[in-house]
Each structure stands twice: as structure tokens, then as C-alpha cells.
Design an enzyme around this catalytic site. Structure first.
Site, PDB file in Angstrom:
ATOM      1  N   SER A  46       0.826  -1.217   0.000  1.00 46.95           N
ATOM      2  CA  SER A  46       0.000   0.000   0.000  1.00 46.95           C
ATOM      3  C   SER A  46       0.852   1.255   0.000  1.00 46.95           C
ATOM      4  CB  SER A  46      -0.950   0.022   1.197  1.00 46.95           C
ATOM      5  OG  SER A  46      -0.402   0.709   2.298  1.00 46.95           O
ATOM      6  N   VAL A  47       0.196   2.359  -0.328  1.00 49.38           N
ATOM      7  CA  VAL A  47       0.836   3.670  -0.333  1.00 49.38           C
ATOM      8  C   VAL A  47       1.304   4.072   1.060  1.00 49.38           C
ATOM      9  CG1 VAL A  47      -1.333   4.930   0.031  1.00 49.38           C
ATOM     10  CG2 VAL A  47       0.549   6.046  -1.195  1.00 49.38           C
ATOM     11  N   LYS A  48       0.703   3.486   2.089  1.00 47.03           N
ATOM     12  CA  LYS A  48       0.994   3.893   3.461  1.00 47.03           C
ATOM     13  C   LYS A  48       2.405   3.520   3.919  1.00 47.03           C
ATOM     14  CE  LYS A  48      -3.125   5.574   4.542  1.00 47.03           C
ATOM     15  NZ  LYS A  48      -3.357   6.959   4.972  1.00 47.03           N
ATOM     16  N   ASP A  49       3.078   2.637   3.187  1.00 52.76           N
ATOM     17  CA  ASP A  49       4.463   2.308   3.557  1.00 52.76           C
ATOM     18  C   ASP A  49       5.334   3.559   3.580  1.00 52.76           C
ATOM     19  OD1 ASP A  49       3.615  -0.294   3.531  1.00 52.76           O
ATOM     20  OD2 ASP A  49       4.890  -0.946   1.869  1.00 52.76           O
ATOM     21  N   ALA A  52       4.507   5.738   6.733  1.00 49.72           N
ATOM     22  CA  ALA A  52       4.798   5.010   7.972  1.00 49.72           C
ATOM     23  C   ALA A  52       6.294   5.076   8.291  1.00 49.72           C
ATOM     24  CB  ALA A  52       4.337   3.560   7.854  1.00 49.72           C
TER      25      ALA A  52
END
Length: 457
Positions: A46-49, A52
Site C-alpha cells: 500500500s501507499v501507506k508504507d 509510515a
């Protein structure tokens, strides 16, 4: 092994530089070029890596996160996965609080990565002690040597996308991008990318994708945080009942709301037509482009960001039984918005109560409509239909010179875009030939009795 293959020191170094993929079959009726920034190529899918890792590294640099510490975060799942990767590599413990609407797959994956999960109720206010925000806050205050990133207000979130996602998109399109479309949850992706793109070209349009039941669209258009806009919805990862600091509303040109059902069905369509197995919010993002295609032309270069991978939704939107239980696969379970989508780009025809009836007659004749809402002082105060107008003229031809207020009926009922059409039909009677569908503070579209009969037959 080829000599030019790079060996990464750990999995975190593989984050970013995701591919840009042209959309073909599904975008055939969209003017211009539609490109997808496919973020499930990140190691955590996901883009959230991106954000994060940025939040963790910035906290380490500030001394807020120390060796052996515990990371505590409220997440819909994808940020948790990015944090889990960082926690494993860097030696931290991870605790995630999640709402109970998130998929079981997301929770299982986080547990597989060593995270401890607290499942919290969805249908409570953010300040409720059992909300996933409040539980994370409480745990952070109780557990020593812990760090609570709080992705909603942590500006390292949007900085990550300003530093990486935005430049990648600009480079991959050779600076030709005209529109950027992305779902908005914490606001980090849209705000970080928007800041970078608009620094390169202020004319790039930024469209945020919102859910019905979320506060973003109305707040963006009116500046009002309206709690009446908040109600339960099941799309994961986009929309909010709070205003995160990461959302820079000044950088966003438009918010487009997408229903739970439309987002889910479009996600399934992307898999079948493009071979892209994506998460729910990706379908919502592409559906927003469909709803806004009248704003595009053959020179448009649209980049839509697809947030995550569909493996986290196999028990939901890719499960026929789950979809049928919610009526999403039932073709008869249509909503009000389905019947007005084709003409939603057209303005609503209205008349003022003080105008002569003859003006309404001319308007009906010109546009071949049988119903007209009547306004006064910006408010809906009445309605006209061709039967009532005809009877007024038959009674006395001079009535056409009288003000509309003298012959109008009660205002049309106002319904929501997500109202099922049978419930809309129940609001009509022999004296009420239409309803008004309210999409925004000042956006209404008419739904006639004829439209309902055609849809229900």
C-alpha cells in the site's frame, strides 16, 4: 545474477518508485489519458508504507522513539502494515487499534507481522472512550517508552508524499499531468502530492475522493463542520468524521463523493478489465473520474492513485455472498443517484415564485420537461407540473400572466443520493410528480415519476 541488480540491505529500502500503468478498457469512455499510480507494489502492498517509514524515522531523529520502544497507532490497516515492516526491521513492538469495519484479512496480516490488535467499535464518536482514536491515546499514556505517531495530525505523513510520491508522478508523466485523483482519509497523500505538483504547475487540478457519511466535501465547500453529514459507511480507508491536520483544503480543487456500492463494483471491474486486483478505495477513486469525466477533454492526463492490494478484501468486495447480502450485486437495488448520474453535469432548471406562469411554460417547452421546482430567496418553496399548468390555462387563459406562486403546488420532497429508489417512490403521490436529490449544499437534481417508473419496471 546480473551485475546490475541491486541488493537492498532490508525490505524498507524497496519502498517507493512504484509503476505508472495506463488504463485501457475501463477508461475507453473517459476523455484524454488515464494513468494509474499502482501503490500495491510497495512491500507492504500500500501507499501507506511511505508515510509510515517517514513518521518513524522523523520520530527517531527527534528522540521521541528510542530503542526497544513500542509504536502505538490507530489504523484502518495499511498504515499498520507499513509500521509493522519498520517495527520488524528496527526492533520495535507494535500495537494497532482498528475499527470493527476493517476486513479480517487486514487484522490477520498485521498479527502475522507481530502486531498486537485492539478491535474497537466503528459507530461511536471520535471522543468516545472506546473509539480507536481514544484507545490508542490511552495505551500511549499507559505504556512506557511508547510512541504514538497519530497519522492524522503527524505532518511527516504528507511530507513523505511531497518528497517521494509527488516527484515520482511528475517524472513519470514528463510533467504532462493535468489532474490528480486520490481518496482522502488522513489527507497525507493528497496534500503532499498536491503541494509538489502545484509547485511545478499551479494549473494541475487536485480531486479528492470522499465517502457519503464523511465530512470532507461539505467542509471544503462551505467551511462548516456539519455533524449531520456524519453517518455510518463501510468503504475502508477514505472519508472521516474528523478534520485531520494533514488535509490541506487549500490545495484541493474538488471533492467528489462515491457510494460504498459504486466503489465496490468498480473495484471488481478493474480486476476483470485491467488485471488489477485492488483495494476498495481504488475503485472509489476511479469511479470519481467517471462521475467527473465531463470536466475532462482529449488533452487531459489524469493520474489516479490506487492505494492498496485487493488481497485484503477477498472476504468482502470480492466475495459474492458478502456483496449480495448488502444488495450490491442486485441490479434492482438502485439508489437515487443512479437515476440522475447521466444528467448530473447539467444545472437544475428552476423558476422563481414571482415570475409569470408563462415563463415556466416557455421553459418547459424549450427543455421538454414536465416538472419544475419553484424557488424564492434561494429556497425551494413550491413546484409546478405540466398537468397543473394545463388546468390553470384551461380554467382561465389569463392565468399565464399571474405569478407562479398563485398556481404552484408544495415543494418536491428532498432525498439523499443513497436513498433506495423504492423509498423515493414512496414519497410521491398523485400531486407530487418528482423528488429532488441533494448532492451538496447547493447541488440538487430532479428525479421524476417517469424516471422511477422506468427504473422499477
Amino acid at each position: 545474477m546480473k551485475e546490475n541488480v541491486k541488493i537492498y540491505d532490508n525490505i524498507l529500502e524497496t519502498i517507493g518508485n512504484t509503476p505508472m500503468v495506463r488504463l485501457n478498457k475501463i477508461a475507453e469512455d473517459i476523455p484524454g489519458t488515464v494513468l494509474a499510480k499502482v501503490e500495491y507494489f510497495n512491500p507492504g502492498h500500500s501507499v501507506k508504507d511511505r508515510m509510515a517509514l517517514k513518521m518513524i524515522e522523523d520520530a527517531e531523529a527527534r528522540g521521541e522513539l528510542k530503542p526497544g520502544g513500542t509504536i502505538i497507532e490507530c489504523t484502518s490497516g495499511n498504515t499498520g502494515m507499513g509500521l509493522a515492516l519498520a517495527a520488524v526491521v528496527k526492533g520495535y513492538k507494535l500495537i494497532c487499534t482498528m475499527s470493527d469495519k476493517q476486513s479480517k484479512e487486514k487484522m490477520d496480516i498485521l498479527r502475522a507481522m507481530g502486531a498486537e490488535i485492539y478491535v474497537c467499535p466503528t459507530n461511536v464518536a471520535p471522543e468516545h472512550p472506546e473509539s480507536y482514536y481514544s484507545v490508542a491515546t490511552r495505551l500511549a499514556s499507559e505504556i512506557p517508552n511508547s510512541f504514538y505517531p497519530y497519522q492524522y495530525d503527524n505532518l511527516s505523513n504528507r511530507e513523505a508524499h511531497y518528497e517521494s510520491t509527488g516527484p515520482e508522478i511528475w517524472d513519470q508523466t514528463d510533467g504532462k499531468i493535468t489532474h490528480f485523483v486520490v481518496g482522502v482519509g488522513t489527507g497525507g497523500t493528497i496534500s503532499g502530492v498536491a503541494k509538489y505538483l502545484k509547485e511545478q504547475n499551479p494549473n494541475v487540478k487536485i480531486w479528492g475522493v470522499d465517502s457519503y457519511g464523511s465530512v470532507f466535501k461539505k467542509y471544503h465547500e462551505t467551511g462548516e463542520f456539519d455533524e449531520k453529514e456524519i453517518y455510518s459507511y463501510i468503504t475502508e480507508g477514505i472519508g472521516e468524521d474528523i478534520l485531520p491536520k494533514n488535509v490541506d483544503f487549500d490545495l484541493i480543487d474538488h471533492f467528489e463523493k462515491v457510494t460504498d456500492r459504486d466503489g465496490a463494483l468498480t473495484t471488481r471491474e478493474l480486476a476483470k478489465k485491467e488485471g488489477l486486483l485492488l483495494g476498495w478505495s481504488a475503485g472509489s477513486a476511479f469511479q470519481a473520474i467517471r462521475q467527473m469525466k465531463h470536466e475532462l477533454d482529449e488533452n487531459s492526463v489524469v493520474v489516479v492513485l490506487f492505494h492498496d492490494h485487493g488481497s485484503r478484501y477477498v472476504g468482502k468486495i470480492f466475495n459474492d455472498d458478502w456483496m449480495e447480502e448488502r444488495g450490491f450485486l442486485n441490479h434492482k437495488n438502485k439508489m437515487a443517484k443512479d437515476l440522475v448520474d447521466k444528467h448530473r453535469h447539467l444545472p437544475l432548471l428552476t423558476v422563481n415564485s414571482f415570475e409569470p406562469l408563462d415563463h415556466a411554460i416557455q421553459l418547459m417547452r424549450k427543455h421538454q420537461v414536465s416538472q419544475l421546482p419553484v424557488k424564492e430567496g434561494g429556497q425551494f418553496v413550491g413546484s409546478l407540473n405540466d398537468t397543473k399548468v394545463l388546468q390553470a390555462i384551461l380554467d382561465n387563459p389569463e392565468n399565464k400572466d399571474k405569478p407562479i406562486s398563485a398556481v404552484m403546488d408544495a415543494p418536491f420532497p428532498i432525498v439523499q443520493p443513497t436513498d433506495e429508489i423504492r423509498s423515493v417512490a414512496a414519497k410521491l403521490d398523485k400531486n407530487t410528480g418528482a423528488a429532488l436529490v441533494k448532492f451538496g449544499e447547493d447541488e440538487y437534481h430532479i428525479l421524476s415519476r417517469h424516471d422511477l417508473v422506468a427504473a422499477l419496471s
